[in-house]
Design a protein around this motif. Structure first.
Motif, PDB file in Angstrom:
ATOM      1  N   ILE A  39     -16.868  36.832  12.048  1.00 49.89           N
ATOM      2  CA  ILE A  39     -16.332  37.770  11.063  1.00 49.89           C
ATOM      3  C   ILE A  39     -16.227  37.088   9.701  1.00 49.89           C
ATOM      4  CG2 ILE A  39     -14.253  39.020  10.331  1.00 49.89           C
ATOM      5  CD1 ILE A  39     -13.833  39.721  13.325  1.00 49.89           C
ATOM      6  N   TYR A  40     -15.681  35.880   9.664  1.00 51.04           N
ATOM      7  CA  TYR A  40     -15.548  35.164   8.393  1.00 51.04           C
ATOM      8  C   TYR A  40     -16.917  34.923   7.758  1.00 51.04           C
ATOM      9  CZ  TYR A  40     -10.624  34.370   9.338  1.00 51.04           C
ATOM     10  OH  TYR A  40      -9.282  34.558   9.574  1.00 51.04           O
ATOM     11  N   GLU A  41     -17.871  34.541   8.571  1.00 49.52           N
ATOM     12  CA  GLU A  41     -19.227  34.294   8.082  1.00 49.52           C
ATOM     13  C   GLU A  41     -19.854  35.575   7.540  1.00 49.52           C
ATOM     14  OE1 GLU A  41     -23.146  33.044  10.407  1.00 49.52           O
ATOM     15  OE2 GLU A  41     -21.586  31.519  10.512  1.00 49.52           O
ATOM     16  N   ALA A  42     -19.659  36.686   8.245  1.00 48.67           N
ATOM     17  CA  ALA A  42     -20.238  37.968   7.829  1.00 48.67           C
ATOM     18  C   ALA A  42     -19.634  38.456   6.514  1.00 48.67           C
ATOM     19  CB  ALA A  42     -20.036  39.019   8.922  1.00 48.67           C
ATOM     20  N   VAL A  43     -18.312  38.338   6.375  1.00 47.36           N
ATOM     21  CA  VAL A  43     -17.655  38.782   5.141  1.00 47.36           C
ATOM     22  C   VAL A  43     -18.148  37.951   3.967  1.00 47.36           C
ATOM     23  CG1 VAL A  43     -15.443  38.882   3.929  1.00 47.36           C
ATOM     24  CG2 VAL A  43     -15.636  39.783   6.251  1.00 47.36           C
ATOM     25  N   GLU A  44     -18.233  36.646   4.155  1.00 41.76           N
ATOM     26  CA  GLU A  44     -18.723  35.786   3.075  1.00 41.76           C
ATOM     27  C   GLU A  44     -20.144  36.174   2.673  1.00 41.76           C
ATOM     28  OE1 GLU A  44     -19.533  31.086   2.055  1.00 41.76           O
ATOM     29  OE2 GLU A  44     -18.410  31.602   3.858  1.00 41.76           O
ATOM     30  N   ALA A  45     -20.990  36.427   3.649  1.00 42.31           N
ATOM     31  CA  ALA A  45     -22.375  36.807   3.360  1.00 42.31           C
ATOM     32  C   ALA A  45     -22.446  38.166   2.668  1.00 42.31           C
ATOM     33  CB  ALA A  45     -23.191  36.832   4.645  1.00 42.31           C
TER      34      ALA A  45
END
Length: 67
Positions: A39-45
């Motif tokens: 989730i953190y990776e997706a939001v950052e992307a």
């Protein structure tokens, strides 16, 4: 910044999540722990924007803010 994330159990196993405030931002994981990391990776992307394709003049400013 606080974001609401909706977490779903996937029919085939594992989990998937979506961030309603960011259209198209979704991810999945085999375990709940993997999903949380993703989730953190997706939001950052989803929130990252490459400004190389934007025309910027000498009168413009580029700021990076944290909310």
């Amino acid at each position: 910044m606080k974001l609401k994330v909706i977490i779903h159990e996937a029919e085939e196993g594992g989990y998937w999540a979506e961030v309603p405030s960011i259209p198209g931002c979704a991810t999945q994981g085999e375990t709940f722990e993997e999903l949380l990391a993703n989730i953190y990776e997706a939001v950052e992307a989803c929130l990252s924007v490459d400004i190389k394709d934007i025309e910027i003049t000498e009168k413009d400013r580029v700021l990076e803010i944290v909310v």
